[in-house]
Motif scaffolding. Structure first.
Motif, mmCIF file in Angstrom:
data_model
loop_
_atom_site.group_PDB
_atom_site.id
_atom_site.type_symbol
_atom_site.label_atom_id
_atom_site.label_comp_id
_atom_site.label_asym_id
_atom_site.label_seq_id
_atom_site.Cartn_x
_atom_site.Cartn_y
_atom_site.Cartn_z
ATOM 1 N N ILE A 1 -48.704 -5.606 -12.631
ATOM 2 C CA ILE A 1 -47.350 -5.115 -12.368
ATOM 3 C C ILE A 1 -47.272 -4.459 -10.999
ATOM 4 O O ILE A 1 -46.345 -4.710 -10.225
ATOM 5 C CB ILE A 1 -46.896 -4.156 -13.485
ATOM 6 C CG1 ILE A 1 -46.737 -4.921 -14.796
ATOM 7 C CG2 ILE A 1 -45.599 -3.432 -13.100
ATOM 8 C CD1 ILE A 1 -46.578 -4.048 -16.018
ATOM 9 N N GLU A 2 -48.254 -3.631 -10.667
ATOM 10 C CA GLU A 2 -48.277 -2.972 -9.359
ATOM 11 C C GLU A 2 -48.315 -3.994 -8.235
ATOM 12 O O GLU A 2 -47.614 -3.855 -7.228
ATOM 13 C CB GLU A 2 -49.472 -2.033 -9.267
ATOM 14 C CG GLU A 2 -49.360 -0.799 -10.129
ATOM 15 C CD GLU A 2 -50.666 -0.007 -10.198
ATOM 16 O OE1 GLU A 2 -51.616 -0.308 -9.437
ATOM 17 O OE2 GLU A 2 -50.736 0.901 -11.033
ATOM 18 N N LYS A 3 -49.133 -5.033 -8.399
ATOM 19 C CA LYS A 3 -49.250 -6.055 -7.362
ATOM 20 C C LYS A 3 -47.922 -6.782 -7.180
ATOM 21 O O LYS A 3 -47.483 -7.018 -6.050
ATOM 22 C CB LYS A 3 -50.362 -7.043 -7.724
ATOM 23 C CG LYS A 3 -50.675 -8.017 -6.614
ATOM 24 C CD LYS A 3 -51.963 -8.755 -6.883
ATOM 25 C CE LYS A 3 -53.013 -8.190 -5.972
ATOM 26 N NZ LYS A 3 -54.183 -9.020 -5.806
ATOM 27 N N ILE A 4 -47.258 -7.114 -8.262
ATOM 28 C CA ILE A 4 -45.957 -7.786 -8.175
ATOM 29 C C ILE A 4 -44.941 -6.878 -7.500
ATOM 30 O O ILE A 4 -44.178 -7.310 -6.633
ATOM 31 C CB ILE A 4 -45.487 -8.228 -9.575
ATOM 32 C CG1 ILE A 4 -46.360 -9.394 -10.059
ATOM 33 C CG2 ILE A 4 -44.014 -8.613 -9.564
ATOM 34 C CD1 ILE A 4 -46.154 -9.766 -11.513
ATOM 35 N N GLU A 5 -44.935 -5.602 -7.851
ATOM 36 C CA GLU A 5 -43.968 -4.667 -7.275
ATOM 37 C C GLU A 5 -44.186 -4.446 -5.782
ATOM 38 O O GLU A 5 -43.237 -4.122 -5.065
ATOM 39 C CB GLU A 5 -44.025 -3.334 -8.016
ATOM 40 C CG GLU A 5 -43.442 -3.399 -9.417
ATOM 41 C CD GLU A 5 -43.563 -2.100 -10.180
ATOM 42 O OE1 GLU A 5 -44.426 -1.257 -9.832
ATOM 43 O OE2 GLU A 5 -42.803 -1.930 -11.152
ATOM 44 N N ARG A 6 -45.402 -4.617 -5.278
ATOM 45 C CA ARG A 6 -45.719 -4.379 -3.863
ATOM 46 C C ARG A 6 -45.269 -5.502 -2.939
ATOM 47 O O ARG A 6 -45.285 -5.331 -1.725
ATOM 48 C CB ARG A 6 -47.230 -4.189 -3.684
ATOM 49 C CG ARG A 6 -47.745 -2.847 -4.054
ATOM 50 C CD ARG A 6 -49.130 -2.577 -3.487
ATOM 51 N NE ARG A 6 -50.048 -3.700 -3.557
ATOM 52 C CZ ARG A 6 -50.979 -3.860 -4.495
ATOM 53 N NH1 ARG A 6 -51.092 -3.004 -5.464
ATOM 54 N NH2 ARG A 6 -51.786 -4.896 -4.456
ATOM 55 N N HIS A 7 -44.910 -6.645 -3.471
ATOM 56 C CA HIS A 7 -44.615 -7.805 -2.630
ATOM 57 C C HIS A 7 -43.128 -8.156 -2.678
ATOM 58 O O HIS A 7 -42.530 -8.213 -3.747
ATOM 59 C CB HIS A 7 -45.463 -8.997 -3.070
ATOM 60 C CG HIS A 7 -46.913 -8.789 -2.794
ATOM 61 N ND1 HIS A 7 -47.732 -8.115 -3.661
ATOM 62 C CD2 HIS A 7 -47.683 -9.138 -1.736
ATOM 63 C CE1 HIS A 7 -48.948 -8.065 -3.157
ATOM 64 N NE2 HIS A 7 -48.947 -8.670 -1.988
ATOM 65 N N ALA A 8 -42.583 -8.426 -1.498
ATOM 66 C CA ALA A 8 -41.164 -8.788 -1.406
ATOM 67 C C ALA A 8 -40.930 -10.219 -1.883
ATOM 68 O O ALA A 8 -39.901 -10.508 -2.483
ATOM 69 C CB ALA A 8 -40.674 -8.632 0.031
ATOM 70 N N ARG A 9 -41.885 -11.112 -1.604
ATOM 71 C CA ARG A 9 -41.741 -12.515 -2.007
ATOM 72 C C ARG A 9 -42.927 -12.903 -2.894
ATOM 73 O O ARG A 9 -44.077 -12.646 -2.540
ATOM 74 C CB ARG A 9 -41.689 -13.444 -0.792
ATOM 75 C CG ARG A 9 -40.493 -13.193 0.092
ATOM 76 C CD ARG A 9 -40.227 -14.284 1.109
ATOM 77 N NE ARG A 9 -41.404 -14.862 1.728
ATOM 78 C CZ ARG A 9 -41.389 -16.012 2.416
ATOM 79 N NH1 ARG A 9 -40.267 -16.676 2.577
ATOM 80 N NH2 ARG A 9 -42.488 -16.484 2.962
ATOM 81 N N ILE A 10 -42.604 -13.535 -4.018
ATOM 82 C CA ILE A 10 -43.618 -13.934 -4.982
ATOM 83 C C ILE A 10 -43.519 -15.437 -5.192
ATOM 84 O O ILE A 10 -42.432 -15.964 -5.468
ATOM 85 C CB ILE A 10 -43.412 -13.191 -6.318
ATOM 86 C CG1 ILE A 10 -43.456 -11.688 -6.069
ATOM 87 C CG2 ILE A 10 -44.466 -13.619 -7.339
ATOM 88 C CD1 ILE A 10 -42.730 -10.871 -7.106
ATOM 89 N N PHE A 11 -44.642 -16.103 -5.067
ATOM 90 C CA PHE A 11 -44.728 -17.544 -5.273
ATOM 91 C C PHE A 11 -45.571 -17.787 -6.518
ATOM 92 O O PHE A 11 -46.521 -17.043 -6.770
ATOM 93 C CB PHE A 11 -45.399 -18.221 -4.078
ATOM 94 C CG PHE A 11 -44.581 -18.175 -2.819
ATOM 95 C CD1 PHE A 11 -43.966 -19.323 -2.334
ATOM 96 C CD2 PHE A 11 -44.433 -16.992 -2.099
ATOM 97 C CE1 PHE A 11 -43.213 -19.286 -1.169
ATOM 98 C CE2 PHE A 11 -43.679 -16.941 -0.936
ATOM 99 C CZ PHE A 11 -43.067 -18.093 -0.476
ATOM 100 N N VAL A 12 -45.238 -18.820 -7.274
ATOM 101 C CA VAL A 12 -46.029 -19.163 -8.451
ATOM 102 C C VAL A 12 -46.433 -20.624 -8.376
ATOM 103 O O VAL A 12 -45.709 -21.466 -7.836
ATOM 104 C CB VAL A 12 -45.273 -18.885 -9.773
ATOM 105 C CG1 VAL A 12 -44.911 -17.412 -9.891
ATOM 106 C CG2 VAL A 12 -44.047 -19.760 -9.928
#
Length: 108
Positions: free
Chosen positions: A26-37
């Motif tokens: 969750i912390e890692k996701i919250e730290r990034h403006a753009r998320i790719f999967v």
């Protein structure tokens, strides 16, 4: 009967994931403006659902390989999944993202 089997399997799976690992994710996701999967098969399908949920909560998320997906860059996060951990296209995508300076979150 089948529903109880599914519920039991989900309970078993969630019981082996340490809460600290979930918090770090969750912390890692919250730290990034753009998320790719990216993933293939069922893993890819679940990551597409994750991207949709991230968009619904106001995050910027992309599915690698879609026609409107921009290039990944430094500072972005790639969440990649492979049940075996050895799926060639997933490993190659992760390596390419790392070469561009993106952070990785790998699920196996």
């Amino acid at each position: 009967m089948e529903m109880q089997t599914i519920i039991g399997e989900l309970g078993t799976a969630t019981g082996v994931i340490p809460e600290a690992a979930i918090a770090r994710t969750i912390e890692k996701i919250e730290r990034h403006a753009r998320i790719f999967v990216y993933g293939t098969g069922r893993s890819g399908l679940m990551l597409k659902a994750l991207a949709m949920r991230l968009m619904q909560i106001g995050r910027t998320a992309y599915v690698v390989g879609e026609t409107t997906t921009p290039s990944i860059a430094a500072g972005d996060l790639l969440i990649a999944a492979s049940a075996s951990g050895t799926t060639a296209s997933v490993c190659q995508t992760a390596e390419a993202a790392r070469a561009q300076g993106a952070d990785l979150l790998i699920l196996t």
